[in-house]
Design an enzyme around this catalytic site. Structure first.
Site, PDB file in Angstrom:
ATOM      1  N   LYS A 191     -22.988  16.720  -5.228  1.00 40.39           N
ATOM      2  CA  LYS A 191     -22.065  17.865  -5.202  1.00 40.39           C
ATOM      3  C   LYS A 191     -22.639  18.870  -4.217  1.00 40.39           C
ATOM      4  O   LYS A 191     -23.578  19.603  -4.528  1.00 40.39           O
ATOM      5  CB  LYS A 191     -21.969  18.461  -6.606  1.00 40.39           C
ATOM      6  CG  LYS A 191     -20.670  19.169  -6.936  1.00 40.39           C
ATOM      7  CD  LYS A 191     -20.322  20.356  -6.076  1.00 40.39           C
ATOM      8  CE  LYS A 191     -21.084  21.614  -6.425  1.00 40.39           C
ATOM      9  NZ  LYS A 191     -20.892  22.691  -5.419  1.00 40.39           N
ATOM     10  N   GLU A 266     -35.658  23.186  -7.031  1.00 37.15           N
ATOM     11  CA  GLU A 266     -36.235  23.907  -5.889  1.00 37.15           C
ATOM     12  C   GLU A 266     -35.454  25.198  -5.746  1.00 37.15           C
ATOM     13  O   GLU A 266     -34.292  25.176  -5.357  1.00 37.15           O
ATOM     14  CB  GLU A 266     -36.162  23.054  -4.627  1.00 37.15           C
ATOM     15  CG  GLU A 266     -37.169  21.936  -4.677  1.00 37.15           C
ATOM     16  CD  GLU A 266     -37.120  21.017  -3.478  1.00 37.15           C
ATOM     17  OE1 GLU A 266     -36.358  21.296  -2.537  1.00 37.15           O
ATOM     18  OE2 GLU A 266     -37.835  20.021  -3.508  1.00 37.15           O
ATOM     19  N   CYS A 300     -35.646  29.127   2.012  1.00 32.85           N
ATOM     20  CA  CYS A 300     -36.366  29.382   0.763  1.00 32.85           C
ATOM     21  C   CYS A 300     -37.839  29.661   1.022  1.00 32.85           C
ATOM     22  O   CYS A 300     -38.472  30.411   0.306  1.00 32.85           O
ATOM     23  CB  CYS A 300     -36.211  28.195  -0.165  1.00 32.85           C
ATOM     24  SG  CYS A 300     -36.750  26.653   0.582  1.00 32.85           S
ATOM     25  N   GLU A 397     -35.106  38.379  -3.688  1.00 31.66           N
ATOM     26  CA  GLU A 397     -34.895  37.472  -2.551  1.00 31.66           C
ATOM     27  C   GLU A 397     -33.646  37.919  -1.795  1.00 31.66           C
ATOM     28  O   GLU A 397     -32.543  37.866  -2.338  1.00 31.66           O
ATOM     29  CB  GLU A 397     -34.718  36.035  -3.051  1.00 31.66           C
ATOM     30  CG  GLU A 397     -34.632  35.028  -1.912  1.00 31.66           C
ATOM     31  CD  GLU A 397     -34.285  33.611  -2.370  1.00 31.66           C
ATOM     32  OE1 GLU A 397     -33.400  33.460  -3.229  1.00 31.66           O
ATOM     33  OE2 GLU A 397     -34.896  32.660  -1.850  1.00 31.66           O
TER      34      GLU A 397
HETATM   35  P1  NAD Z   1     -26.613  28.563  -5.528  1.00 28.47           P
HETATM   36  O1  NAD Z   1     -27.552  28.428  -6.678  1.00 28.47           O
HETATM   37  O2  NAD Z   1     -25.585  29.621  -5.589  1.00 28.47           O
HETATM   38  O3  NAD Z   1     -25.803  27.204  -5.305  1.00 28.47           O
HETATM   39  C1  NAD Z   1     -26.449  25.976  -5.084  1.00 28.47           C
HETATM   40  C2  NAD Z   1     -25.560  24.852  -5.568  1.00 28.47           C
HETATM   41  O4  NAD Z   1     -25.407  24.965  -6.976  1.00 28.47           O
HETATM   42  C3  NAD Z   1     -24.143  24.850  -4.997  1.00 28.47           C
HETATM   43  O5  NAD Z   1     -23.767  23.519  -4.711  1.00 28.47           O
HETATM   44  C4  NAD Z   1     -23.332  25.417  -6.129  1.00 28.47           C
HETATM   45  O6  NAD Z   1     -21.987  24.991  -6.113  1.00 28.47           O
HETATM   46  C5  NAD Z   1     -24.051  24.841  -7.325  1.00 28.47           C
HETATM   47  N1  NAD Z   1     -23.823  25.556  -8.587  1.00 28.47           N
HETATM   48  C6  NAD Z   1     -23.569  26.871  -8.769  1.00 28.47           C
HETATM   49  N2  NAD Z   1     -23.406  27.125 -10.098  1.00 28.47           N
HETATM   50  C7  NAD Z   1     -23.591  25.956 -10.753  1.00 28.47           C
HETATM   51  C8  NAD Z   1     -23.560  25.576 -12.115  1.00 28.47           C
HETATM   52  N3  NAD Z   1     -23.296  26.462 -13.098  1.00 28.47           N
HETATM   53  N4  NAD Z   1     -23.782  24.291 -12.442  1.00 28.47           N
HETATM   54  C9  NAD Z   1     -24.054  23.378 -11.474  1.00 28.47           C
HETATM   55  N5  NAD Z   1     -24.074  23.672 -10.164  1.00 28.47           N
HETATM   56  C10 NAD Z   1     -23.852  24.956  -9.806  1.00 28.47           C
HETATM   57  O7  NAD Z   1     -27.534  28.690  -4.250  1.00 28.47           O
HETATM   58  P2  NAD Z   1     -27.070  28.981  -2.750  1.00 28.47           P
HETATM   59  O8  NAD Z   1     -26.660  30.411  -2.690  1.00 28.47           O
HETATM   60  O9  NAD Z   1     -26.117  27.907  -2.325  1.00 28.47           O
HETATM   61  O10 NAD Z   1     -28.434  28.745  -1.950  1.00 28.47           O
HETATM   62  C11 NAD Z   1     -29.383  29.737  -1.731  1.00 28.47           C
HETATM   63  C12 NAD Z   1     -30.537  29.615  -2.710  1.00 28.47           C
HETATM   64  O11 NAD Z   1     -31.146  28.336  -2.619  1.00 28.47           O
HETATM   65  C13 NAD Z   1     -31.654  30.603  -2.424  1.00 28.47           C
HETATM   66  O12 NAD Z   1     -32.097  31.195  -3.628  1.00 28.47           O
HETATM   67  C14 NAD Z   1     -32.760  29.735  -1.832  1.00 28.47           C
HETATM   68  O13 NAD Z   1     -34.068  30.237  -1.972  1.00 28.47           O
HETATM   69  C15 NAD Z   1     -32.555  28.468  -2.571  1.00 28.47           C
HETATM   70  N6  NAD Z   1     -33.170  27.346  -1.845  1.00 28.47           N
HETATM   71  C16 NAD Z   1     -34.337  26.822  -2.324  1.00 28.47           C
HETATM   72  C17 NAD Z   1     -34.975  25.790  -1.637  1.00 28.47           C
HETATM   73  C18 NAD Z   1     -36.289  25.239  -2.133  1.00 28.47           C
HETATM   74  O14 NAD Z   1     -36.678  24.179  -1.668  1.00 28.47           O
HETATM   75  N7  NAD Z   1     -36.974  25.885  -3.050  1.00 28.47           N
HETATM   76  C19 NAD Z   1     -34.407  25.279  -0.468  1.00 28.47           C
HETATM   77  C20 NAD Z   1     -33.212  25.837  -0.008  1.00 28.47           C
HETATM   78  C21 NAD Z   1     -32.603  26.864  -0.717  1.00 28.47           C
END
Ligand code: NAD
Length: 503
Positions: A191, A266, A300, A397
């Protein structure tokens, strides 16, 4: 916002099919609209224009995908390792063949600059090759002999898994999760993030062209709270590999509780780059700038907090301001561009809200702090100085091209501030004092630390964070720890004494 780059016609050609057909799900080897018939719109952050319609999957689509993944699992698990290896290598080959298309679509969909995305596409191919090479050893275990038993361990794939990815570098991150899952023998339901669906679709197509059997890799587009939620709750899905925000990770843990889901998270970061006065300051400056302003700061592992020693802070910050003001903001397809637009209005509003927060906190906006142009989600690379570690801009962040600079007096002070955050993903230390480097790295609360270096990813090393930055590790064999179950089998060596009850 700027003149259109010369390669814009190429992009148009790549996008044409999405404009015509939209982005469909790919379930059990078949491209299909959402079962409800619903779509959502996907726009480019560059000029806010509509790119295409995207299938809006919900519970029914996830159920169909999970069923397909469950049915495909036994045959994929049992396929001879060398055949699986061949398919993974073929996926890597096709990624390389379509690297330009992938990179350009990624830029248009996310706003990331081409100079970084062309490398990200190729790194996606490397991820597949790396795990293709590991397929043949995936099931290996140990022999742990005791006086009465020959004990052996083996690993078996956990089953169908869900992969949920964010929008910042969606292609690379998808390959990073899916390649080890397939190498382990798991089947996958992916997804992708709703803000950036283009390259997930290209990747799933490539996988199918590479000879991957139907049902092994299923793609369901949709929103987190709909399709994402159902995936984390589905009883046939044995584990969730998730990359995204810490608060979403927490939600997923709750959603997955009833089915005892194994999770790998992550999550976010507020990573310190600590610069001591004995460091190679020119290299430290280059690395600090690269790690926060590349990838639009939507990274991240970005070094979003600069901790700089008092004695060098004035000079270091002066050079920093000059360089930050020079960073080229522009069209992501222009090869000269260093920073492109932020992904979406929602994220733009979040990032720019910190400009006022910084002023209210009492910090100085020493560079940037404003929008660029009036179309698309461009912001000037921004630097806050005169900050303290308790300020909101030092704790939350921001996930944009925004750096918060804080001064420290000595090693203990630096360490205290570096660790004073809910996050613990990465840290960067700049010093030429070896004993100090050893002391500081030992006490830093972070999953990954680089000394006198920017973040250089080496695939066999463990990737992941501590505290609110994540659970579990990726990379090398650590990925198999997540996607596989350890199994122990004890074989009696002879006639050892078995306790006799009721004899
Ligand atoms: P997000 O958490 O809003 O969304 C990530 C994914 O989760 C999307 O596909 C979204 O549709 C899905 N999602 C949202 N709510 C959900 C739920 N209730 N159940 C299941 N899936 C759900 O994150 P974002 O805004 O897309 O990405 C940015 C974040 O990702 C930042 O905090 C960044 O630090 C983090 N990130 C971490 C790493 C790492 O390796 N640690 C790498 C890249 C990004």
């Amino acid at each position: 916002m700027t003149a259109l780059p010369a390669n814009i016609d190429k992009l148009s050609a790549y996008l044409e099919r999405f404009r015509t057909d939209g982005i469909l799900n790919l379930i059990n080897g078949t491209s299909q609209p959402a079962l409800s018939g619903a779509f959502f719109e996907n726009a480019s952050p560059v000029d806010e224009s509509l790119i295409c319609q995207v299938a809006r999957g919900n519970n029914d689509d996830i159920d169909a995908a999970a069923r397909a993944a469950r049915d495909a699992f036994p045959a994929w698990r049992d396929m001879p390792a060398l055949e699986r290896k061949k398919i993974l290598n073929r996926i890597a080959d096709l990624i390389v063949e379509r690297a330009e298309e992938i990179a350009m679509c990624e830029c248009w969909d996310t706003g990331q600059a081409l100079r970084f995305m062309s490398k990200a596409a190729l790194r996606g191919a490397e991820n597949f090759r790396f795990f293709a090479d590991k397929v043949t050893a995936a099931r290996d275990g140990q022999q742990l002999q005791s006086p009465t038993l020959m004990n052996v361990t083996t690993r078996v794939p956990i089953g169908p898994v869900g992969v949920i990815t964010p929008w910042n570098t969606p292609f690379m991150l998808s390959t990073w999760k899916i390649a080890p899952a397939l190498a382990a023998g798991c089947t996958v339901v992916h997804k992708p993030a709703e803000f950036s669906p283009l390259t997930a679709r290209i990747l799933a197509e490539i996988a199918h062209e590479s000879g991957l059997p139907a049902g092994v890799w299923n793609l369901v587009n949709g929103f987190g709270e709909e399709a994402g939620k159902r995936l984390t709750e589905h009883p046939d899905i044995k584990a969730i590999a998730f990359v995204g925000e810490s608060s979403t990770g927490s939600m997923i843990m709750k959603q997955g509780a009833d089915t005892l889901k194994r999770v790998h998270f992550e999550l976010g970061g507020k990573n310190p780059v600590v610069v001591f006065d004995d460091a190679d300051l020119d290299r430290a400056l280059d690395a600090a700038i690269f790690m926060i302003y590349s990838l639009n700061g939507e990274r991240c592992t970005s070094s979003s907090r600069l901790l700089v020693q008092d004695s060098i802070a004035d000079t270091f910050e002066a050079k920093l301001i000059e360089r930050v003001n020079n960073i080229r903001v522009g069209h992501p397809l222009d090869p000269q561009t260093e920073v492109g637009p932020l992904i979406h209005k929602v994220h733009f509003d979040k990032v720019t809200s910190y400009f006022d927060i910084a002023r209210k906190n009492g910090a100085t906006v020493a560079a940037g702090g404003e929008r660029v142009g009036d179309q698309g989600w461009f912001v000037r690379p921004t630097l806050f100085t005169n900050a303290t570690n308790d300020m909101t801009i030092a704790q939350e962040e921001i996930f944009g091209p925004v750096l918060t600079a804080i001064r420290f007096s000595d090693e203990d002070h630096a360490l205290q501030m570096a660790n004073d955050t809910q996050y613990g993903l990465t840290a960067y230390v700049w010093t030429n004092d070896l004993s100090r480097a050893l002391r500081v790295t030992d006490r830093l609360e972070a999953g990954m630390i680089w000394v006198n270096s920017e973040n250089v990813r080496h695939l066999p090393t463990p990737f992941g964070g501590v505290k609110a930055s994540g659970i579990g590790r990726d990379g090398g064999d650590w990925s198999f720890d997540f996607y596989m179950e350890q199994k122990h089998i004890g074989f009696a060596l002879g006639q050892h004494t078995i306790p006799r009850l009721g004899a």
